[in-house]
Scaffold this motif. Structure first.
Motif, mmCIF file in Angstrom:
data_model
loop_
_atom_site.group_PDB
_atom_site.id
_atom_site.type_symbol
_atom_site.label_atom_id
_atom_site.label_comp_id
_atom_site.label_asym_id
_atom_site.label_seq_id
_atom_site.Cartn_x
_atom_site.Cartn_y
_atom_site.Cartn_z
ATOM 1 N N ASN A 1 13.860 3.610 -10.119
ATOM 2 C CA ASN A 1 12.425 3.636 -10.420
ATOM 3 C C ASN A 1 11.858 2.223 -10.577
ATOM 4 N N ARG B 1 9.887 -7.248 -15.184
ATOM 5 C CA ARG B 1 9.806 -8.001 -13.927
ATOM 6 C C ARG B 1 9.079 -9.342 -14.112
ATOM 7 N N LYS C 1 1.305 -0.328 -18.775
ATOM 8 C CA LYS C 1 1.972 0.819 -18.153
ATOM 9 C C LYS C 1 1.106 2.084 -18.295
ATOM 10 N N HIS D 1 6.048 5.846 -13.894
ATOM 11 C CA HIS D 1 6.667 5.435 -12.637
ATOM 12 C C HIS D 1 5.827 4.348 -11.981
ATOM 13 N N ILE D 2 6.485 3.265 -11.601
ATOM 14 C CA ILE D 2 5.753 2.093 -11.109
ATOM 15 C C ILE D 2 4.983 2.379 -9.826
ATOM 16 N N TRP D 3 5.537 3.203 -8.921
ATOM 17 C CA TRP D 3 4.844 3.438 -7.652
ATOM 18 C C TRP D 3 3.595 4.296 -7.836
ATOM 19 N N ARG E 1 0.462 -4.082 -17.102
ATOM 20 C CA ARG E 1 0.948 -4.622 -18.376
ATOM 21 C C ARG E 1 1.131 -3.540 -19.430
ATOM 22 N N VAL F 1 11.538 -10.205 -5.755
ATOM 23 C CA VAL F 1 12.257 -9.970 -7.023
ATOM 24 C C VAL F 1 13.740 -9.726 -6.732
ATOM 25 N N ARG G 1 1.097 1.775 -8.900
ATOM 26 C CA ARG G 1 0.738 0.966 -7.745
ATOM 27 C C ARG G 1 -0.252 1.702 -6.852
ATOM 28 N N SER H 1 6.632 -8.030 -2.813
ATOM 29 C CA SER H 1 6.904 -8.507 -4.180
ATOM 30 C C SER H 1 8.265 -7.984 -4.652
ATOM 31 N N ASP H 2 8.599 -6.739 -4.313
ATOM 32 C CA ASP H 2 9.906 -6.177 -4.663
ATOM 33 C C ASP H 2 11.019 -6.936 -3.967
#
Lengths: 145, 141
Positions: free
Chosen positions: A116, A133, B57, B62-64, B55, B121, B67, B117-118
């Motif tokens: 995730n 991150r 959340k 879930h991050i996606w 920031r 990282v 996004r 960006s992923d």
């Protein structure tokens, strides 16, 4: 509070002793700040104060305004606030890895991304902690990568 | 938090200013300055929303999901600002279709930038892990 300083050129090691009727939170913070200069951290556990060497600390974590110190097997309550600890550890191997955690990079084995997109740091004692991150670049800088 | 917000905002505005400068040099048209005002309004709104969404959340764990919400918001702001500034009008179905296609492109562009960006990282993590492994090896010796 009375502060008395005795300067003696014959003294080999500086000693600081505190005389008090009761150990207050103010005194604990003073002791914690003094310890920061000696690369040890004052931590409380079961009513007793311990001086923990920096090399034994895995990470600091702030929870509900209280900072905790985590070693391999023990957890202590720190008197110093997390931002103060961060300032003192500016030139050390400790790095902020999230909003509430400062980790010892020499105790870190690896950082891996989860499915995730979360980042998990695995410590040498087998513990896993979350890495934000936005702090990856800071970790890179600390490691000199 | 406020320091982090302003640092992030200044970097974003810096990028927009560079982008505008390059665009002005390519187009060589002084009237294009009005586009800079449009870009500034869009940047302020979209940056504010995306910064705090990530920031704090917000909306989802879930991050996606976050996004996608930010990408759709960015596309909506760009479309709305274009209409308000008078650069685009919806007079018929064809315009609406053009708008829809443009919005999809913006969302795809946003998703691509997240994907990049992923990747960055991931590359940084590889370097970090290599360094951690080297240091652990050094300690053992």
């Amino acid at each position: 509070m009375k502060i008395t300083i005795h300067q003696d050129p014959d003294v080999n090691e500086t000693e600081i002793s505190i005389t008090c009727s009761e150990m207050t939170s103010e005194l604990q913070e003073i002791i914690a700040n003094i310890c920061l200069f000696e690369n040890t951290f004052a931590g409380k556990k079961d009513g007793a104060t311990f001086f923990i060497p920096m090399k034994d600390i895995y990470y600091f974590e702030s929870v509900d305004g209280t900072t905790f110190i985590y070693t391999e097997d023990e957890t202590y309550e720190a008197a110093a606030r997390l931002y103060k600890i961060e300032e003192t550890l500016h030139n050390s191997k400790f790095a902020r890895i999230s909003k509430s955690v400062i980790a010892n990079l020499s105790k870190m084995q690896s950082i891996t991304p989860e499915k995730n997109s979360r980042l998990i740091a695995r410590l040498t004692n087998g513990e896993n902690i979350l890495v934000s991150r936005q702090y990856v670049s800071e970790i890179k800088k600390k490691l000199g990568v | 938090m406020s320091k982090a917000y302003w640092d992030s905002f200044l970097k974003t505005m810096g990028l927009i200013a560079i982008f505008y400068l390059v665009l002005s040099l390519v187009l060589r048209d002084g009237n294009q300055i009005r586009y800079f005002y449009l870009m500034t309004y869009i940047t302020v709104l979209t940056h504010f929303f995306s910064f705090f969404t990530f920031r704090l959340k917000l909306f989802s764990g879930h991050i996606w999901v976050r996004r996608m919400i930010v990408s759709i918001f960015d596309a909506a702001v760009m479309m709305l600002m274009s209409i308000l500034f008078g650069y685009f009008h919806i007079d018929n179905k064809k315009h609406l279709l053009t708008y829809g296609v443009a919005a999809v492109f913006i969302i795809v562009f946003c998703c691509f930038s997240f994907y990049l960006s992923d990747k960055i990282v991931k590359q940084n993590l590889e370097r970090i892990n290599q360094k951690l492994a080297d240091e652990a090896e050094g300690d053992m010796e």
